[in-house]
Design a protein around this motif. Structure first.
Motif, mmCIF file in Angstrom:
data_model
loop_
_atom_site.group_PDB
_atom_site.id
_atom_site.type_symbol
_atom_site.label_atom_id
_atom_site.label_comp_id
_atom_site.label_asym_id
_atom_site.label_seq_id
_atom_site.Cartn_x
_atom_site.Cartn_y
_atom_site.Cartn_z
ATOM 1 N N GLN A 105 1.092 -1.270 0.114
ATOM 2 C CA GLN A 105 0.106 -0.047 0.218
ATOM 3 C C GLN A 105 0.685 1.231 0.095
ATOM 4 N N LEU A 106 0.277 2.340 -0.555
ATOM 5 C CA LEU A 106 0.954 3.609 -0.560
ATOM 6 C C LEU A 106 0.076 4.427 0.456
ATOM 7 N N VAL A 107 0.437 5.333 1.480
ATOM 8 C CA VAL A 107 -0.318 6.035 2.211
ATOM 9 C C VAL A 107 -0.162 7.318 2.085
ATOM 10 N N GLY A 108 1.036 7.870 2.003
ATOM 11 C CA GLY A 108 1.438 9.201 2.077
ATOM 12 C C GLY A 108 0.883 10.078 3.368
ATOM 13 N N GLY A 109 0.886 11.462 2.892
ATOM 14 C CA GLY A 109 0.566 12.254 4.005
ATOM 15 C C GLY A 109 1.678 12.398 5.213
ATOM 16 N N ASP A 110 1.305 12.551 6.456
ATOM 17 C CA ASP A 110 2.254 12.782 7.256
ATOM 18 C C ASP A 110 2.658 11.603 8.338
ATOM 19 N N ALA A 111 2.095 10.369 7.914
ATOM 20 C CA ALA A 111 2.182 9.335 8.908
ATOM 21 C C ALA A 111 3.723 9.117 9.431
ATOM 22 N N GLY A 112 3.821 8.360 10.447
ATOM 23 C CA GLY A 112 5.137 8.437 11.179
ATOM 24 C C GLY A 112 5.763 6.897 10.567
ATOM 25 N N ARG A 113 6.868 6.801 11.104
ATOM 26 C CA ARG A 113 7.736 5.790 10.665
ATOM 27 C C ARG A 113 7.616 4.783 11.833
ATOM 28 N N ILE A 114 8.465 3.561 11.786
ATOM 29 C CA ILE A 114 8.484 2.372 12.672
ATOM 30 C C ILE A 114 9.418 3.017 14.042
ATOM 31 N N VAL A 115 10.309 3.763 13.851
ATOM 32 C CA VAL A 115 11.300 4.109 14.849
ATOM 33 C C VAL A 115 11.442 5.573 15.106
ATOM 34 N N THR A 116 11.157 6.466 16.376
ATOM 35 C CA THR A 116 11.399 7.679 16.510
ATOM 36 C C THR A 116 11.833 7.865 17.675
ATOM 37 N N GLY A 117 12.261 9.044 18.060
ATOM 38 C CA GLY A 117 12.668 9.475 19.483
ATOM 39 C C GLY A 117 14.002 9.311 19.633
ATOM 40 N N ALA A 118 14.476 8.499 20.879
ATOM 41 C CA ALA A 118 15.995 8.643 21.077
ATOM 42 C C ALA A 118 16.996 8.787 20.057
ATOM 43 N N HIS A 119 18.073 9.578 20.028
ATOM 44 C CA HIS A 119 18.956 9.686 19.068
ATOM 45 C C HIS A 119 19.800 8.485 19.086
ATOM 46 N N ILE A 120 20.503 7.839 17.919
ATOM 47 C CA ILE A 120 21.330 6.815 17.768
ATOM 48 C C ILE A 120 22.631 7.325 17.150
ATOM 49 N N ASP A 121 23.650 6.655 17.550
ATOM 50 C CA ASP A 121 24.933 7.170 17.018
ATOM 51 C C ASP A 121 25.074 6.471 15.617
ATOM 52 N N GLY A 122 24.543 7.233 14.668
ATOM 53 C CA GLY A 122 24.745 6.944 13.119
ATOM 54 C C GLY A 122 23.725 5.762 13.036
ATOM 55 N N PRO A 123 23.551 5.216 11.549
ATOM 56 C CA PRO A 123 22.418 4.187 11.278
ATOM 57 C C PRO A 123 23.056 2.908 11.781
ATOM 58 N N ARG A 124 22.314 2.244 12.118
ATOM 59 C CA ARG A 124 22.603 0.584 12.696
ATOM 60 C C ARG A 124 22.186 -0.297 11.529
ATOM 61 N N ARG A 125 23.390 -1.039 11.354
ATOM 62 C CA ARG A 125 23.340 -1.894 10.186
ATOM 63 C C ARG A 125 22.403 -3.118 10.543
ATOM 64 N N LEU A 126 21.865 -3.787 9.535
ATOM 65 C CA LEU A 126 20.937 -4.675 9.670
ATOM 66 C C LEU A 126 21.497 -6.300 8.755
ATOM 67 N N GLY A 127 21.246 -7.286 9.072
ATOM 68 C CA GLY A 127 21.574 -8.350 8.413
ATOM 69 C C GLY A 127 20.350 -9.158 8.155
ATOM 70 N N LEU A 128 20.072 -9.501 6.716
ATOM 71 C CA LEU A 128 18.829 -9.932 6.433
ATOM 72 C C LEU A 128 18.920 -11.348 6.760
ATOM 73 N N ALA A 129 17.797 -11.963 7.702
ATOM 74 C CA ALA A 129 17.819 -13.461 8.072
ATOM 75 C C ALA A 129 16.848 -14.315 7.109
ATOM 76 N N SER A 130 15.538 -13.649 6.902
ATOM 77 C CA SER A 130 14.706 -14.329 5.933
ATOM 78 C C SER A 130 13.679 -13.357 5.452
ATOM 79 N N VAL A 131 13.320 -13.989 4.289
ATOM 80 C CA VAL A 131 12.176 -13.267 3.426
ATOM 81 C C VAL A 131 10.994 -14.263 3.264
ATOM 82 N N LEU A 132 9.972 -14.176 3.493
ATOM 83 C CA LEU A 132 8.675 -14.755 3.308
ATOM 84 C C LEU A 132 7.665 -13.829 2.143
#
Length: 249
Positions: free
Chosen positions: A207-234
């Motif tokens: 779906q495409l929502v648009g508008g000003d909807a928030g994202r999954i993580v907000t708030g506290a500052h983190i020290d640079g982007p956190r890298r993720l490793g893909l474990a599985s895709v369904l």
């Protein structure tokens, strides 16, 4: 539900195969979210407006595998949280894994001002845990005394704030080490900033929502982007269910 990565499987995965794929160790903090293709975390303030095929099936499985469901007070109010749904079959599967019959809901609330008449307390087979500040704990205990909820102070150095390390330590003291966090974004942000997120399960709604909807993580500052490793895709119909591990897992 089809496994498309890392090793594509022929045919649909049954419940046992899904449970094996999503099995996690003690001490694992797993965060689960649904988001639209353009990154929206809610439609008109609730995640229920996002339709990710297969998400409800995996949502139920993740709860079944967890020791405890961790959620922020704002999400409890917005989503109308109740106790975890159960059935004799689900309880039997949990007991076979050495879990309690039903995972409790653990709510993080800075003010501890939860409504004792809410479904969280009145529509559940297991009383919730309320994780609040040292400042608010006594008042919350008085207000929620009749509900059976356990109120726990989880402040760090600041008695007026909750701290992720104290939250997870309080759960671990009660034998609740496989933690499923269902949001909201600010709680996810706090756990991420504290380095306490091990896995992210992300359902992508076509779906495409648009508008000003928030994202999954907000708030506290983190020290640079956190890298993720893909474990599985369904894949299920037009939806994708992604599972990531943080770089140190």
């Amino acid at each position: 539900m089809r496994l498309v990565w890392p090793e594509p499987a022929d045919g649909e995965l049954d419940r046992d195969a899904l449970a094996e794929l999503y099995a996690h160790d003690e001490g694992c903090v797993r965060v689960n979210f649904v988001a639209s293709a353009d990154g929206a975390v809610a439609v008109e303030g609730v995640s229920g407006g996002l339709e990710a095929p297969g998400d409800k099936q995996v949502f139920g499985l993740l709860r079944e595998l967890a020791d405890v469901v961790l959620v922020g007070a704002g999400t409890v109010r917005a989503e109308g949280y109740r106790g975890a749904r159960t059935s004799p079959e689900r309880e039997a599967r949990r007991r076979a894994r050495g879990r309690a019959a039903v995972p409790p809901i653990a709510v993080v609330s800075t003010r501890g001002d939860l409504d004792p008449g809410a479904g969280l307390f009145t529509d559940t087979t297991v009383a919730p845990l309320v994780l609040t500040t040292a400042v608010a704990a006594d008042g919350a205990r008085r207000a929620l005394a009749a509900t059976g909820a356990e109120v726990i102070a989880v402040s760090g150095d600041d008695p007026g704030a909750t701290h992720p390390d104290a939250v997870l330590a309080a759960l671990a003291e009660r034998g609740l080490t496989r933690v499923l966090c269902e949001g909201g974004p600010a709680l996810f942000g706090a756990l991420l900033a504290a380095g306490r997120v091990d896995e992210l399960c992300l359902s992508l709604a076509p779906q495409l929502v648009g508008g000003d909807a928030g994202r999954i993580v907000t708030g506290a500052h983190i020290d640079g982007p956190r890298r993720l490793g893909l474990a599985s895709v369904l894949a299920h119909d037009d939806g994708l269910l992604l599972r990531y591990r943080t770089a140190d897992r």
